[in-house]
Design an enzyme around this catalytic site. Structure first.
Site, PDB file in Angstrom:
ATOM      1  N   GLY A  11       0.851  -1.408   0.068  1.00 58.18           N
ATOM      2  CA  GLY A  11       0.082  -0.112   0.103  1.00 58.18           C
ATOM      3  C   GLY A  11       0.931   1.318   0.064  1.00 58.18           C
ATOM      4  O   GLY A  11       1.925   1.171   0.751  1.00 58.18           O
ATOM      5  N   ARG A  72       0.776  -4.934  -5.484  1.00 57.79           N
ATOM      6  CA  ARG A  72       1.097  -6.282  -4.793  1.00 57.79           C
ATOM      7  C   ARG A  72       1.371  -7.294  -5.672  1.00 57.79           C
ATOM      8  O   ARG A  72       0.646  -7.258  -6.671  1.00 57.79           O
ATOM      9  CB  ARG A  72      -0.076  -6.410  -3.852  1.00 57.79           C
ATOM     10  CG  ARG A  72      -0.441  -5.352  -2.993  1.00 57.79           C
ATOM     11  CD  ARG A  72      -1.637  -5.634  -1.805  1.00 57.79           C
ATOM     12  NE  ARG A  72      -2.162  -4.417  -1.447  1.00 57.79           N
ATOM     13  CZ  ARG A  72      -1.898  -3.735  -0.321  1.00 57.79           C
ATOM     14  NH1 ARG A  72      -0.843  -4.315   0.429  1.00 57.79           N
ATOM     15  NH2 ARG A  72      -2.467  -2.641   0.155  1.00 57.79           N
ATOM     16  N   ASP A 103       5.094  -4.421   6.124  1.00 58.58           N
ATOM     17  CA  ASP A 103       5.521  -5.779   6.512  1.00 58.58           C
ATOM     18  C   ASP A 103       5.647  -7.031   5.389  1.00 58.58           C
ATOM     19  O   ASP A 103       6.455  -7.481   5.456  1.00 58.58           O
ATOM     20  CB  ASP A 103       4.768  -6.424   7.786  1.00 58.58           C
ATOM     21  CG  ASP A 103       3.248  -6.372   7.407  1.00 58.58           C
ATOM     22  OD1 ASP A 103       2.633  -5.840   6.405  1.00 58.58           O
ATOM     23  OD2 ASP A 103       2.490  -7.390   7.961  1.00 58.58           O
ATOM     24  N   THR A 125       4.312   2.540   5.335  1.00 60.19           N
ATOM     25  CA  THR A 125       2.987   2.216   5.478  1.00 60.19           C
ATOM     26  C   THR A 125       2.032   2.982   6.421  1.00 60.19           C
ATOM     27  O   THR A 125       2.863   3.297   7.515  1.00 60.19           O
ATOM     28  CB  THR A 125       2.958   0.643   5.845  1.00 60.19           C
ATOM     29  OG1 THR A 125       1.646   0.278   6.127  1.00 60.19           O
ATOM     30  CG2 THR A 125       3.559   0.314   7.074  1.00 60.19           C
ATOM     31  N   ASP A 127      -0.044   1.828   8.497  1.00 58.08           N
ATOM     32  CA  ASP A 127      -0.439   1.234   9.353  1.00 58.08           C
ATOM     33  C   ASP A 127       0.354   1.034  10.470  1.00 58.08           C
ATOM     34  O   ASP A 127      -0.431   0.949  11.590  1.00 58.08           O
ATOM     35  CB  ASP A 127      -0.438  -0.198   8.766  1.00 58.08           C
ATOM     36  CG  ASP A 127      -1.854  -0.649   7.757  1.00 58.08           C
ATOM     37  OD1 ASP A 127      -2.547   0.592   7.531  1.00 58.08           O
ATOM     38  OD2 ASP A 127      -2.091  -1.999   7.506  1.00 58.08           O
ATOM     39  N   ASP A 129       2.507  -0.791  11.391  1.00 56.21           N
ATOM     40  CA  ASP A 129       2.309  -2.336  12.111  1.00 56.21           C
ATOM     41  C   ASP A 129       3.651  -3.175  12.162  1.00 56.21           C
ATOM     42  O   ASP A 129       3.555  -4.262  12.216  1.00 56.21           O
ATOM     43  CB  ASP A 129       1.271  -2.861  11.228  1.00 56.21           C
ATOM     44  CG  ASP A 129       1.704  -3.151   9.822  1.00 56.21           C
ATOM     45  OD1 ASP A 129       2.645  -2.485   9.312  1.00 56.21           O
ATOM     46  OD2 ASP A 129       1.074  -3.886   9.141  1.00 56.21           O
ATOM     47  N   ARG A 171      -6.069  -3.548   9.375  1.00 52.68           N
ATOM     48  CA  ARG A 171      -6.769  -4.822   9.166  1.00 52.68           C
ATOM     49  C   ARG A 171      -6.312  -5.744  10.733  1.00 52.68           C
ATOM     50  O   ARG A 171      -7.110  -5.816  11.574  1.00 52.68           O
ATOM     51  CB  ARG A 171      -6.614  -5.718   8.306  1.00 52.68           C
ATOM     52  CG  ARG A 171      -7.126  -5.293   6.944  1.00 52.68           C
ATOM     53  CD  ARG A 171      -7.202  -6.277   6.052  1.00 52.68           C
ATOM     54  NE  ARG A 171      -7.666  -5.650   4.920  1.00 52.68           N
ATOM     55  CZ  ARG A 171      -7.076  -5.556   3.650  1.00 52.68           C
ATOM     56  NH1 ARG A 171      -5.816  -5.802   3.511  1.00 52.68           N
ATOM     57  NH2 ARG A 171      -7.708  -5.354   2.512  1.00 52.68           N
TER      58      ARG A 171
END
Ligand SMILES: Nc1ncnc2c1ncn2[C@@H]1O[C@H](COP(=O)(O)OP(=O)(O)O)[C@@H](O)[C@H]1O
Ligand SMILES: O=P(O)(O)OC[C@H]1O[C@](O)(COP(=O)(O)O)[C@@H](O)[C@@H]1O
Ligand SMILES: [Mg+2]
Length: 319
Positions: A11, A72, A103, A125, A127, A129, A171
Site C-alpha cells: 500500500g 502487490r 511488513d 505504510t 498502518d 504495524d 486490519r
C-alpha cells in the site's frame, strides 16, 4: 557497493516520495549509480528498471503516492518468481536494494536477502504495524487526515445529536484508530487488538448522552469484526439516538506528507543508503526515541508489536 535499486511496494503511504528522493540523492552524492524499479516486486519481475538522476526526484518531496508506483505481486510470492527477480537484478548489475514498504514487502525483501541480494527495508505504510520501529512513514499523515475528518464529523454530529462511527484503515493493527481516537477525543475506540463488546460500546454512548453530550464519536479500525453499518444500526436501536457510519477509505492514504513523515523518510532512506555504501548486511531501518536505528532484517521481522495499552487507558479516561 556501486549500483543499487530502489522500489516502493504494498500500500502506498504519504512520505514514500520523500524517501525515494532521499535515497536517490544520497546515493548519487556518494558516487553510486541509482536505479528506480517501477511497480514494486511486480515491476522488478518485468524488468521495469531505469537509471535515476538528481533531477528525477525533483518536486516530489511534498507529494503523496509514489512516483515509482507500487503493487502487490502474487508472482513474487513464489520461489520461481523470486529467482527470476534475482536474475533480473544480476542482469542490471544491481547488488543492493532499498525496499520502501510495509511488513509484507519486508518479508519479500528477506526472501531476496536469502538469495544473496542485500536489502535495506525502509518502513513505508500508514498502518504502523512494524514492531521494531516506533513509527512508520505515512502513519502521522494518515492520523492527521483522520483527525481533520473527525473534526468535520463532530460539527454535524453535534448539530443533529447523532452518533458517528468512523471506520479507519488497519486490519491487524489498530494504531491509526488508537492515535486518531485519542487525539480526536473519541468516546469509543474499537481495535483489532481488543475484544469487541457491543454492550460496553452502547453503555459508553448512553453514558455520554446522559451526561449532556450532543454527539458521540466511535472510531473503529477496519479489522474489528463487526461492519460499521451493522454497528450503527445496533447502536441506534439500543441508544435511541440516530447513528451514521462513515468509511473514508483511501482518502486517508493520500495527501501531502506531514513534516514529521518527511523528516522520517529523509533520515531513514539516507541511513539505508549509507548502510549499502558500507557493504553492511540486510537491515530494517526504523526510529526509536527520535533516533534512527537499524536492526538485522530477520530480527526486525521476528519482533512482536507491543500494544500501547497506556494510550488506550488515557483515551478511555478522557472520553
Ligand atoms: N511472505 C512473503 N514472501 C514473499 N513475498 C512477499 C511475502 N509477503 C509479501 N510479499 C510481497 O510483498 C508485497 C507487498 O506486501 P503487502 O503485504 O501487500 O504490503 P505491505 O508491504 O505494505 O505490507 C506482496 O504483494 C508480495 O509480492
Ligand atoms: O490497497 P488495498 O489492497 O485495498 O489494501 C488496503 C490495506 O492497505 C492499507 O491501507 C495499508 O496496508 P499495507 O501497508 O500493508 O499495504 C491497510 O490499512 C489496508 O487494510
Ligand atoms: Mg502491511
Amino acid at each position: 557497493m556501486k549500483r543499487i535499486g530502489i522500489l516502493t511496494s504494498g500500500g502506498d503511504a504519504p512520505g514514500m516520495n520523500a524517501a525515494v528522493r532521499s535515497a536517490v540523492r544520497t546515493g548519487i552524492s556518494m558516487g553510486m549509480e541509482v536505479y528506480g524499479i517501477k511497480r514494486g516486486y511486480e515491476g522488478l519481475l518485468d524488468g521495469e528498471i531505469e537509471r535515476m538522476q538528481w533531477q528525477s526526484v525533483g518536486d516530489i518531496l511534498q507529494r503523496g503516492g509514489t512516483i515509482l508506483r507500487t503493487a502487490r505481486s502474487e508472482r513474487f510470492r513464489t520461489e520461481e518468481g523470486r529467482k527470476h527477480g534475482v536474475n533480473i537484478l544480476e542482469t542490471f548489475g544491481i547488488e543492493g536494494l532499498v525496499v520502501i514498504g510495509g511488513d509484507g514487502s519486508f518479508r519479500g525483501g528477506s526472501e531476496l536477502a536469502a538469495l544473496g541480494i542485500t536489502v535495506m527495508g525502509v518502513p513505508g505504510t500508514i498502518d504502523n504495524d512494524l514492531a521494531y520501529t516506533d513509527y512508520t512513514i505515512g502513519f502521522d499523515t494518515a492520523v492527521n487526515t483522520v483527525l481533520s475528518m473527525i473534526s468535520n464529523l463532530r460539527d454535524t454530529a453535534s448539530a443533529h445529536e447523532r452518533t458517528t462511527i468512523v471506520e479507519v484503515m488497519g486490519r491487524e493493527c489498530g494504531d491509526i484508530a488508537l492515535y486518531s481516537g485519542l487525539a480526536g477525543g473519541a468516546d469509543v475506540i474499537l481495535l483489532p487488538e481488543m475484544e469487541f463488546d457491543i454492550n460496553s460500546v452502547c453503555r459508553r454512548v448512553l453514558r455520554g448522552q446522559q451526561s449532556g453530550k450532543l454527539h458521540s464519536i466511535i472510531v473503529k479500525a477496519e479489522g474489528v469484526e463487526i461492519s460499521s453499518h451493522q454497528l450503527a444500526e445496533t447502536v441506534q436501536e439500543r441508544t435511541g439516538r440516530e447513528a451514521r457510519a462513515v468509511v473514508p477509505g483511501y482518502i486517508q492514504r493520500g495527501g501531502t506528507p506531514t513534516g514529521r513523515d518527511r523528516m522520517l523518510a529523509s533520515m531513514m532512506a539516507a541511513r539505508a543508503i549509507k548502510l549499502l555504501y558500507d557493504d553492511e548486511e540486510s537491515k530494517a531501518i526504523g526510529t526509536c526515541n527520535d533516533e534512527i536505528i537499524a536492526y538485522d532484517l530477520e530480527e526486525a521481522l521476528s519482533m512482536k508489536k507491543h500494544f500501547r495499552a497506556d494510550l488506550y487507558e488515557i483515551a478511555e479516561t478522557l472520553a
